[in-house]
Scaffold this active site. Structure first.
Site, PDB file in Angstrom:
ATOM      1  N   CYS A 146      31.943  30.961  44.887  1.00 36.56           N
ATOM      2  CA  CYS A 146      30.644  31.624  45.063  1.00 36.56           C
ATOM      3  C   CYS A 146      29.677  30.614  45.666  1.00 36.56           C
ATOM      4  CB  CYS A 146      30.112  32.156  43.739  1.00 36.56           C
ATOM      5  SG  CYS A 146      28.477  32.936  43.897  1.00 36.56           S
ATOM      6  N   HIS A 168      51.206  51.135  43.080  1.00 39.13           N
ATOM      7  CA  HIS A 168      51.858  49.980  42.458  1.00 39.13           C
ATOM      8  C   HIS A 168      52.864  50.499  41.438  1.00 39.13           C
ATOM      9  CE1 HIS A 168      52.424  46.207  40.353  1.00 39.13           C
ATOM     10  NE2 HIS A 168      51.602  45.581  41.176  1.00 39.13           N
ATOM     11  N   ARG A 173      37.227  43.723  41.672  1.00 40.96           N
ATOM     12  CA  ARG A 173      37.313  43.093  40.362  1.00 40.96           C
ATOM     13  C   ARG A 173      36.586  41.746  40.388  1.00 40.96           C
ATOM     14  NH1 ARG A 173      43.547  42.730  39.094  1.00 40.96           N
ATOM     15  NH2 ARG A 173      43.442  41.533  41.005  1.00 40.96           N
ATOM     16  N   CYS A 183      29.367  35.978  39.553  1.00 41.92           N
ATOM     17  CA  CYS A 183      29.278  34.554  39.888  1.00 41.92           C
ATOM     18  C   CYS A 183      29.601  33.730  38.649  1.00 41.92           C
ATOM     19  CB  CYS A 183      27.875  34.238  40.389  1.00 41.92           C
ATOM     20  SG  CYS A 183      27.474  32.473  40.408  1.00 41.92           S
ATOM     21  N   GLU A 198      52.460  39.311  33.698  1.00 41.00           N
ATOM     22  CA  GLU A 198      52.593  40.416  34.655  1.00 41.00           C
ATOM     23  C   GLU A 198      53.682  40.098  35.670  1.00 41.00           C
ATOM     24  OE1 GLU A 198      49.166  41.597  36.877  1.00 41.00           O
ATOM     25  OE2 GLU A 198      47.806  41.487  35.152  1.00 41.00           O
ATOM     26  N   ASN A 223      40.744  38.423  33.288  1.00 40.89           N
ATOM     27  CA  ASN A 223      41.987  38.758  33.991  1.00 40.89           C
ATOM     28  C   ASN A 223      42.041  38.027  35.321  1.00 40.89           C
ATOM     29  OD1 ASN A 223      44.432  40.627  34.257  1.00 40.89           O
ATOM     30  ND2 ASN A 223      43.345  41.055  36.157  1.00 40.89           N
ATOM     31  N   GLU A 224      43.107  37.202  35.495  1.00 36.73           N
ATOM     32  CA  GLU A 224      43.327  36.512  36.767  1.00 36.73           C
ATOM     33  C   GLU A 224      42.040  35.857  37.283  1.00 36.73           C
ATOM     34  OE1 GLU A 224      47.202  38.907  38.492  1.00 36.73           O
ATOM     35  OE2 GLU A 224      45.235  39.393  39.339  1.00 36.73           O
TER      36      GLU A 224
END
EC number: 3.2.1.23
Length: 668
Positions: A164, A365, A117, A121, A314, A155-156
């Site tokens: 990077c 999960h 995921r 950069c 979450e 996301n996150e």
């Protein structure tokens, strides 16, 4: 069902309940079953489309919206609101193949291969162009649908591309340094670049901290700051597009706030969120996971303006899939975790994910609907939690009162402590802070885990644990708190370096030395297995100091060993009625508890293992009683219990492993 929008309002009418929903993993028949099971469970909000970029933009500039249109319509028919995600966490295969330069590069200059995921950069202008194009297309198509109630950016962020080291990032880093320092002289001074002859004569000579060789810790710290800023800039770019199309919708992204320094500096991001949201997962090896839930909640509440509610975006119904041994949650733990988050200020409880995946990296999960289906104890608990949250609807918008205890926690201090050689390289910043939190948590003291720039007024006690990096402003604000009558507790390894990661000279703990009235001449870290004892019976390990006392009084001294008779814990009374306590020793849990008990009185009548949390509005008080123990408890309370809808006339019976919430009138 009718829908209405209020500018940047809470996305649901009651407490939010739901999960990440990934219908693209399933056939259409499953979609219909999903909505039916969501309705049964009381789900009113799902996060949709998080990893869908390659499924809606199937080729460069070619969009295929059909399946997503169908899902959006199906959720509308079911009365389920949508937290619509921009899909930029997962760049599509065609983009990675056509423009491989967008991939992040690690410190050894190896590009990340596709398959994970956040494979981009943060400094890449190429990626930014493609990302904003798909965000605009998504906003134009769905932003004015009535049941799209919130935007979920990516996301996150940082969970895969937090650092990077590519050439594009290097050039962006140099630009960041020019803006921060202005001149090479200022940069060289801040970094102490004369050491090892690393004085810079041109900004072009600065490179990110690549490779495994020993690096200047000041350079590494600035690269960490830069990296956080670059990810924030990307979030803000997506947010700007969304706000241009739908100014009425709140925009957020999901943080990953726990008891460790974050890969990005979320407290500094919080002001840019319409709703502050968090992902939190307990650790299987954690002996006290319920305290980790509390720590995360105490950080989240402190990040919001005036302790406003936040959203748990979450967490897990049971086991996760990414730890060495993935423990399934015990009976009732799903509900205890969820309602503990609500007690700590969350106005919504969300999970990853709705239905457990058959394939992919997270196929084991847990989810709201497990592999075994709806005829399971887990799904029945999901339904029970949904009913509880509906009963708790009046809690929506209420806030926690000002906490008695404030604990300072700073990601930059954690970054500085973790990078470069230290006197004891096995000390973990997050664990040290959590040890102090644990002591006050065991006393049921209300706690906020604060960034150093937060408002400190109103707390009784302010704890400064291992704040290795301390700026002059933070030191002055801590001193002002004590001068106004508060009690400050400073632990070892606090105030050691300034904001540039340079050691403060004159003796430790440099930034707090005058406030505390002590001076440490030398660190005396212990070797593995070594312990110490103080003359009052307190014990510990890992850390001791050769301390000289000035204006302070000695509360406890070392007993035995090379430091026999030397001061270990001191207290300096201050003219305004405050005091400044210094703890030079690495005390164990029971010793920290004894010290905490001397500073804050524990509430009476609360059995061990029961957590008490309070939220309130102008008229009412909501008291959460969470029984983490395996025995029943009886507590004093009056009002109406909201989960069972029964009156409480002075005595509340709290079964083992259960939660009760008492609603009462607010007096005074």
């Amino acid at each position: 069902m009718s829908w209405s929008h209020v500018d940047n309002a809470w996305p649901t009418r009651g407490l939010s309940y739901g999960a990440d929903y990934n219908p693209e993993q399933w056939d259409r028949a499953t979609w219909a079953e999903d909505v039916r099971l969501m309705t049964r469970a009381g789900v009113n909000l799902v996060s949709l489309g998080i990893f869908s970029w390659g499924l809606v933009e199937v080729a460069d500039g070619e969009f295929g919206w059909g399946w997503l249109d169908e899902v959006v319509d199906l959720l509308a028919e079911g009365g389920i609101a949508i937290d619509l995600a921009t899909p930029t966490a997962a760049p599509p295969g065609w983009l990675l193949a056509a423009r491989p330069e967008i991939r992040p590069v690690d410190h050894e200059m190896r590009p990340h291969w596709p398959g994970a995921r956040l494979g981009w950069c943060p400094s890449s202008p190429v990626f930014r162009e493609y990302a904003l194009r798909v965000v605009r297309a998504l906003a134009d198509r769905y932003g004015h649908r009535d049941h799209v109630v919130m935007w979920h950016v990516s996301n996150e962020l940082g969970g895969g591309n937090g650092r990077c080291y590519c050439d594009v990032s290097a050039e962006a880093f140099r630009g960041w340094l020019r803006r921060r320092y202005g001149t090479l002289a200022a940069l060289n001074d801040a970094w102490g670049a004369a050491f090892w002859g690393h004085t810079y004569r041109d900004f072009a000579h600065v490179v990110p901290p690549r490779g495994n060789n020993a690096k200047n810790p000041s350079l590494v710290l600035d690269f960490d700051r830069f990296s956080s800023d670059e990810l924030l800039a990307h979030y803000l770019a997506e947010r700007a597009v969304l706000k241009a199309v739908t100014p009425h919708l709140p925009v957020t992204t999901n943080f990953m706030v726990g008891a460790e320094p974050d890969v990005v500096d979320y407290p500094r991001w919080a002001a840019h969120m319409d709703i502050v949201a968090n992902d939190h997962y307990t650790r299987s090896a954690d002996p006290v996971p319920e305290q980790d839930v509390a720590f995360s909640g105490d950080r989240m509440r402190a990040m919001t303006t005036r302790r406003r509610p936040w959203l748990l975006m979450e967490h897990s119904t049971s086991a996760v899939s990414w730890q060495p041994r993935n423990r399934a949650k015990t009976r009732g733990e799903l509900i205890r975790n969820s309602l503990s988050h609500v007690g700590h200020g969350a106005d919504g409880v969300m999970f990853f994910q709705w239905r457990a995946s058959r394939a992919g990296a997270e196929q084991f999960h847990s989810a709201m609907v497990p592999h075994a289906g709806a005829d399971t104890e887990l799904y029945r608990d999901v339904c029970r939690l949904g009913a509880y949250l509906r009963s708790l609807a009046p809690v929506l918008g209420s806030r926690a009162p000002r906490a008695r205890v404030g604990i300072l926690f700073d990601d930059e201090a954690g970054w500085a402590m973790a990078k470069g050689v230290k006197p004891n390289n096995h000390l973990d910043y997050g664990r040290l802070v959590r040890d102090w939190h644990h002591a006050f948590w065991r006393l049921n003291a209300s706690i906020e885990v604060l960034p150093p720039w937060a408002d400190l007024a109103g707390h009784e006690v302010l704890v400064v644990p291992a704040l290795f990096l301390t700026g002059d402003d933070t030191a002055a604000r801590v001193a002002a708190f004590a001068g106004a009558g508060g009690t400050v507790v400073v632990s070892f390894l606090s105030g050691i370096v300034d904001e540039n990661d340079q050691v403060r000279l004159g003796g430790y703990p440099g930034a707090f030395r005058d406030l505390l009235g002590v001076r440490c001449e030398e660190f005396r870290p212990l070797q593995e297995g070594e312990t110490f004892t103080l003359d009052n019976g307190w014990r510990g390990t890992e850390w001791t100091e050769l301390l000289r006392v000035g204006e302070a009084e000695v509360l406890a001294g070392y007993s035995g060993g090379q430091l026999d008779g030397r001061p270990a814990v001191t207290s300096r009374p201050l003219p305004g009625g405050g005091r400044a306590v210094y703890v030079s020793a690495g005390l164990d849990g029971d010793s920290l508890l004894a010290l905490a008990r001397s500073l804050v009185a524990a509430p009476t009548g609360v059995p061990a293992g029961v957590e008490v949390l309070v939220r309130r509005n102008d008229d009412e008080v909501f008291t959460f009683f969470v029984n983490h123990a395996d025995t029943d408890a009886v507590l004093a309370a009056t009002g109406r219990e909201m989960l069972t809808d029964r009156p409480v006339g002075g005595e509340l019976h709290l079964p083992a492993g259960e939660v009760r919430v008492v609603r009462s009138a607010r007096l005074g």
